[in-house]
Design a protein around this motif. Sequence first.
Motif, short mmCIF file in Angstrom:
data_model
loop_
_atom_site.label_atom_id
_atom_site.label_comp_id
_atom_site.label_asym_id
_atom_site.label_seq_id
_atom_site.Cartn_x
_atom_site.Cartn_y
_atom_site.Cartn_z
N ILE B 238 -0.25 29.41 4.04
CA ILE B 238 -1.06 28.28 3.58
C ILE B 238 -0.85 27.08 4.49
N TYR B 239 0.39 26.79 4.84
CA TYR B 239 0.66 25.58 5.60
C TYR B 239 0.38 25.76 7.09
N GLU B 240 0.79 26.89 7.62
CA GLU B 240 0.68 27.08 9.07
C GLU B 240 -0.67 27.65 9.48
N ARG B 241 -1.32 28.33 8.56
CA ARG B 241 -2.60 28.94 8.92
C ARG B 241 -3.65 28.65 7.85
N PRO B 242 -3.90 27.39 7.57
CA PRO B 242 -4.92 27.08 6.56
C PRO B 242 -6.27 27.61 7.00
N ASN B 243 -6.96 28.28 6.11
CA ASN B 243 -8.22 28.92 6.51
C ASN B 243 -9.44 28.03 6.37
N SER B 244 -9.19 26.78 5.93
CA SER B 244 -10.33 25.88 5.80
C SER B 244 -9.83 24.45 5.95
N LEU B 245 -10.75 23.57 6.27
CA LEU B 245 -10.40 22.17 6.38
C LEU B 245 -9.82 21.66 5.06
N PHE B 246 -10.41 22.15 3.95
CA PHE B 246 -9.92 21.71 2.64
C PHE B 246 -8.43 22.02 2.48
N VAL B 247 -8.06 23.25 2.79
CA VAL B 247 -6.66 23.64 2.62
C VAL B 247 -5.78 22.85 3.60
N ALA B 248 -6.25 22.71 4.83
CA ALA B 248 -5.47 21.98 5.84
C ALA B 248 -5.19 20.56 5.37
N GLU B 249 -6.19 19.92 4.78
CA GLU B 249 -6.00 18.55 4.34
C GLU B 249 -5.22 18.45 3.06
N PHE B 250 -5.44 19.41 2.13
CA PHE B 250 -4.80 19.32 0.83
C PHE B 250 -3.32 19.64 0.89
N VAL B 251 -2.95 20.58 1.76
CA VAL B 251 -1.55 20.96 1.87
C VAL B 251 -0.96 20.32 3.13
N GLY B 252 -0.11 19.36 2.94
CA GLY B 252 0.50 18.67 4.08
C GLY B 252 -0.41 17.58 4.62
N ARG B 253 0.20 16.65 5.40
CA ARG B 253 -0.57 15.57 5.99
C ARG B 253 -1.15 16.05 7.32
N THR B 254 -2.31 15.52 7.69
CA THR B 254 -2.90 15.97 8.94
C THR B 254 -3.80 14.90 9.55
N ASN B 255 -3.92 14.94 10.88
CA ASN B 255 -4.93 14.15 11.57
C ASN B 255 -6.22 14.95 11.60
N LYS B 256 -7.34 14.28 11.53
CA LYS B 256 -8.62 14.99 11.47
C LYS B 256 -9.58 14.30 12.45
N PHE B 257 -10.20 15.11 13.32
CA PHE B 257 -11.13 14.53 14.29
C PHE B 257 -12.45 15.29 14.30
N PRO B 258 -13.52 14.55 14.50
CA PRO B 258 -14.79 15.25 14.77
C PRO B 258 -14.69 15.83 16.18
N ALA B 259 -15.11 17.07 16.36
CA ALA B 259 -14.93 17.71 17.68
C ALA B 259 -16.17 18.51 18.05
N ARG B 260 -16.25 18.86 19.31
CA ARG B 260 -17.31 19.75 19.79
C ARG B 260 -16.64 20.94 20.44
N ILE B 261 -17.13 22.11 20.13
CA ILE B 261 -16.58 23.29 20.81
C ILE B 261 -17.29 23.40 22.15
#
Lengths: 263, 373, 373, 328, 286
Positions: B238-261
């Motif tokens: 859950i923490y190291e491999r969150p499968n969605s932005l929701f999980v990544a943000e909900f579990v642990g603190r994180t920086n979030k950026f708009p990006a382009r692939i």
Amino acid sequence: MIGHMSLPLKIVVFLLYLFLLAPVLVVVPLSFSADSFLVFPPESWGIRWYRAMFQHEGLMQALKVSLWLGAVVTVLSLLIGVPAAYALKRFEFPGRDFLMSVFTAPLLLPSIVLGLAILLVFVQMRLLGSYTGLVIAHLIVTTPYVIRIMATAFSTLPPFVEEAATMLGASPLTVFRRITLPLMMPGFIASAALSFLMSFDEVVISLFVTGPNVRTLPVEIFDYVESRTDPMTAAVSVALILATLLVIVVLERTLGFSKAVGK
Amino acid sequence: MTYSPALGPSAVVEADPAFLSLSSVGKIYPNGYKAVVDLDIDVPQGQMLGLLGPSGCGKTTTLRMIAGLVPNTAGHIRVGGQDVSREPPHRRDMGLVFQSYALFPHMTVAENVAFGLEMRGISRRDARDQIEEALEMVRLPGLGSRKPRELSGGQQQRVSLARALVIRPRILLLDEPLSNLDAKLRDEMRVEIREIQKRLKITTLFVTHDQVEALTMCDLVGVMHGGKLAQLGSPEDIYERPNSLFVAEFVGRTNKFPARITGRDKIAIGSETFSADTRGRLSGDAVATVRPHRIALTPDRDRGIVSNQTNAVRGRVLRVTYIGDVIQYDLDIGGQELKVEHHTLSSGPRHVEGEMLMCEWAPADMFVYGDEA
Amino acid sequence: MTYSPALGPSAVVEADPAFLSLSSVGKIYPNGYKAVVDLDIDVPQGQMLGLLGPSGCGKTTTLRMIAGLVPNTAGHIRVGGQDVSREPPHRRDMGLVFQSYALFPHMTVAENVAFGLEMRGISRRDARDQIEEALEMVRLPGLGSRKPRELSGGQQQRVSLARALVIRPRILLLDEPLSNLDAKLRDEMRVEIREIQKRLKITTLFVTHDQVEALTMCDLVGVMHGGKLAQLGSPEDIYERPNSLFVAEFVGRTNKFPARITGRDKIAIGSETFSADTRGRLSGDAVATVRPHRIALTPDRDRGIVSNQTNAVRGRVLRVTYIGDVIQYDLDIGGQELKVEHHTLSSGPRHVEGEMLMCEWAPADMFVYGDEA
Amino acid sequence: EEITVMGYRGAFEENYVKAVIRPFEAAHPDIKVKYFGVQNAATSLGNMRAQKDAPAVNAVIYDLSVAKIASEEGLVEDIPLDKLPNYADLYDIGKDLDGKAIPLTYDTLSLIYNTRVYPTAPDSWEELWNKSNDGMVILPAQGGGDIQAILLTIVANRMAGEEDYKKNIRPGVEKLITVAPLVQTWEPKPDAYTLVADGTANISIGYNARSQFFFDSTEKRVSSVSPKEGTAAQINVISQIAKSPDAEATQTFINYAISPEAQANFAKAMFYAPTNSKTELDQETSARIPFTDPEKRKNLINVDWMAIGDLRETFLTAWRREIIPAGR
Amino acid sequence: MTAGVSARSTRWLILALLLPMAAVNLLAFILPMARLGMISLLESRAGGVLTDTFTLGNYISFFTDYFSYQLIWNSLVMSFIVTLGTLIAAYPIALFLHRVNPRWRNILFVITVSPLLVSSVVRTYGWMVILGNQGLVNGLLMQVGIVDSPIRLMNNTLGVYIGMIEILIPYMALALIAGFGRLDAVYEEAAATLGANAFVRFRRVILPLTMPGVLLGCLLVFVLAISSFITPKLLGGGRVFLLATEIYDQAVVQLAWTKAAATSVIVLVIFGLALALYSRQSRRYE
Ligand SMILES: Nc1ncnc2c1ncn2[C@@H]1O[C@H](COP(=O)(O)OP(=O)(O)OP(=O)(O)O)[C@@H](O)[C@H]1O
Ligand SMILES: Nc1ncnc2c1ncn2[C@@H]1O[C@H](COP(=O)(O)OP(=O)(O)OP(=O)(O)O)[C@@H](O)[C@H]1O
Ligand SMILES: NCCCCNCCCN
Ligand SMILES: [Mg+2]
Ligand SMILES: [Mg+2]
């Protein structure tokens, strides 16, 4: 300091309590008057009027009626009011709020109007001056209190304890018997006490409904006060006050009177 | 989304890999509200599953459906392979610990604990040993004759646990059991509950909205979101491999950026480019995340090149916040704000406002999600 | 214990170094309880003092004495050099934000904010601009016509702040203003309150029992303990140089060991010896502390010698707890338990249960106190 | 056989049972008589209406004016007068309803006074208007609905020079308006006799019979007098209730109730004037019942109780709107 | 709610639980109120005999009689003064109970409401003893020599006011105490720190916060006052004409039921107006 009491407030409150309790306090010395009629302070002292009270047949008869009535009304109030309160608090159904207001409306309705209205119906149904009539009339006074108290009691039941019991394997009936019922006990006692006191004390509606052979104590006292002011009324009053005090003390001991009377 | 042991390293295959099994379980409340949708969860025998999620996501509803306190309107709930969906709660043989404890206020502690035994026809005398044992297990021996109101919150919580455990239920259900306790007590109880659960090998469902609780206590963590299961796996999954932005943000603190692939495993944030696993996507908008404490700060060595080993970007320190254990830097990286957190040191370099620094992190620490937010 | 600017780096000398000044202030409640004893605090004009301490230590009492809501039974409270100890609260011209907000429930937001202005004889019409400005400052423009119950907790908190600030009080008093908010909102409000305070340059006293709040928000932190001031200084003073075991334990997490002083700046814990500042003491029992995140773990290189550069001791990993951001190791060092916390890394070595490791920390990170505990 | 008689409660009940019912039962062992005490005549009427179809009461003792209503509503039996041999011996006063309401007692409106304030009896109604009695006058009026109020209006009317109260009561009303300021209470509790006896008031109006009772029970502190301007009588009657069972026994009782023997016994006990002209009273009793004095009887105002029903509203209105408010 | 109970059986259960209460309510409340309304529209013959003819006569004669307005006016004035009196008397008591320490609060609460349990007839009797010409107050005054003849404290409206106010204080106090729940000292403190002195704190904070209790108490006492007749009858000296005493007289003394019913309907209308006024006012303070 803010929110504290100043001396003037204390004095005012003391005087107000004196005023509030004056009529109750004054009858105590008066009841020991041995005078033939009402003079204050009494010219002679004695327990003459207590003796007269116990020898007064009408009064004793009325006392019996009131006690009997109070008991019957109390039991019926609980039997009728508690299930209604339970239904109103525990189930959702259309018209629930409406029924709640209708059932508790007599609480606010001017008693004189209610008394007259009951008289008008009971005269047709031949319930006037009958025990049945009195019981029904008193029920309409007491059941709103029962419903209100029990509705509060049901909604202040600690949350989830019934579910907790279910989870521990208790069937719905066991849950009711072992959890709901015991936790409702203060509500029952408060309802019963208030029902009894309200019935025992009810005078306005009783005045309309009592007949020559069925007279309640307050009606008898009212008649007596209207037709005689010898100190016997004081003796009766003191007896009643003592009885009431006893009820209060018992209540206070068992569950706290403030809880019983407070909302 | 059934949990398969292959997904996570810490999932242990036990006697029954699906002792408690929810398949396609759903709940629509009478008012039409869909509280839970199509839930598939298997809890292996003896393991503890943490159900984590924000308020209102359907955690309690799920737990109450398992307990039988609300009927599920879809799917099947099975215990040991047997469908219990239509069983009334008092026949499901599950222990439930309520957030508010729900101790019977008119019974003593012993009577509370005895209640479940009584319901099973065990006489008070026979029950005495079991009660004392249960109270010892929760470290409350000798308090049996107290009334619940004479106990502290933590003690009440323990009694509630003892009451649920003494009947040796097949499943133990805990609904935010620690949320009414203060921080210190919560720490203690966390360890205790976990130890008892492990000792009794009792299959447990633990509802919480506190990620620390879920990560530290549970074998498996399920993250719920809007009545659905967002991810199910081991705490590290859950923490190291969150499968969605929701999980990544909900579990642990994180920086979030708009990006382009911009290509295979290549993304651009503003004018900077970075390496990160794009899961096969070669183009399009995305959101990239990186956790504040995974970012190293080094003196500005002008090394703004993207290698496959590390991501590096130059940043200017905007704000320094000292929080004792941790020091937090807010940096400006080409118009974006980057939060960096490090443990404080008594000696060594301390960065200051306005300083230019090189921020570096491993590509593995950067996650890329479809533009969900 | 008066704060002197020389002690801490971040203390700035302003116009008035003792704008709010408490000298020998004490409070004995009518029941005889000594809630506050002999308190000396000076808050420089425009600065924010955080009063930190465990529950019941007398923080609120101190604040209420300053506000005039309870009379101080000893000492003097001065504002701008003038003794206000005998002024009634409504003439002290201080803004107080209550933990429970204490918004007047029967008034709208605007009426709440207007109240203090009205008391100062400002007509409702003239007050309008000031009210709107105050609401904008707390980022609630346009909500003036709502009733408090129609607001969320965070919004209520802001109104409460606006109500206190709109009268431009000489002193702003905050009693745990954030403790009823959830974590996210608390983070936001922390920043906001601090920014407003700095912008208005308002001398502020901030009561809290949350160390993060005190450390991040305040210019100065006072730690109270049992009605007394235990330490007063900058946030770093308090965290990096705690003057007592109480402060060391209360602010930040720490390991604590019974120790013996064996010589100048030398101590022994069990059979191991370490370097640490013993403040001139050469012998006797003591307690030594070291913070979990200041300990480095390295492979066991058999280097158990004490140098002046570093303390090192060998330990066996007892327990590994994964908490997402942080990983926590409990190690056994010769019979004592040592807690070590590190930020997690996605790659790199992860220690496992039973592993033998070398634990190292700087002598500056180890504090030694008289055997107080 | 058992019959039930409904009537006034209190002293009336006590004495009636003792002086009339017990002797009757002794003389007629086959008939038992139960007495139902009620508050007043109106209560009786209410009960009769309530039990209209199945009366539990056989006979009722009440006021003649109420009896008129009852008879109009068909609540009472018209007893054939030949079933009541004693009827012929009754005085004419109050015989308006024939067998439907048989006069049982007469009583007169009297001036009630405190014997300490008045060592000698005042002999004029004017004493009520005496300014020295300011605040010490009691006029029991029940808002003007009481028979005493009606009788006093009629008396005052005569005092003001108008004999025919059916034609005009204005003079009486005007006269009463001037007494109002002196009045202490219009609804004495418990009753005027007690309040005069205990000194709360000096003077009042009231009935002779009751005042005699109080004269004995208050060590003569209160006494009554029939003033020289004359007075009027109140009439209690007895009726057989329509559709009630045991008509024979009921009529036997009623006949006994108006017999000289029963009348004398009750007069001795309560000082109500007998309605049977053949009644013989001892000197002492007779002296305390003004009605038995032929002189006084001549001066009696003849009240047409059959007309009072229609006039009642006029009386009531005057009392409520003019007389009582004038006293505030 | 526990699962597994079908909607149908729940419906029957609810019905069974409510039925007895509904029956009593129908018999002693709904039917009587309907009958009251109907009878007020019936014609009666002299002496009060009911007929089957419908008429507005009872209302017409009520409203064409000047005395009726007097009755309404008297009742309103009396109820208003009594309500105000109980409020003024009960407010300090409630404030005191709110502030006194909990140990005393319980016992004082019991003392405050215990008169409720003593029959109002008994308490009125007590006032007769106190206020009568031969009563306690006059006795004291004359003994001390302040007056030489008794002053009239009862047998007039003053006596009725005194008795009614005393008898209804507990009801007002109960409502006020319930309403004081909202009053937390912290609001007063907040006001103080914003510059409000004791008087302003009372007017701007304490009073408005307790207003719901005040309104409820006023409604309760007003309704009880407008329908009370025992105290006015015993202490009023036959001078105090009120709607309630009139209803009692009409119903029990004059046996004029149709008139009594019409008067009752008037009282109900006043009651309804009071209720409407209450709910309008109380919405302002919610
Ligand atoms: N009886 C009910 N009727 C209708 N909707 C309900 C009912 N109970 C809960 N809900 C709704 O279902 C959703 C999920 O509720 P649930 O209690 O399961 O959330 P939760 O995840 O436990 O939240 P929390 O963390 O706040 O306890 C919520 O939006 C809630 O409002
Ligand atoms: N009115 C009072 N009378 C007597 N003792 C009091 C009173 N108010 C507070 N105390 C006591 O004084 C001590 C300090 O109380 P205070 O409210 O100042 O603590 P605090 O530091 O604000 O605690 P918390 O963090 O719990 O708010 C406590 O022990 C408390 O019990
Ligand atoms: N319907 C009005 C209820 C009033 C209750 N009165 C109780 C009297 C207690 N003395
Ligand atoms: Mg929940
Ligand atoms: Mg505090």
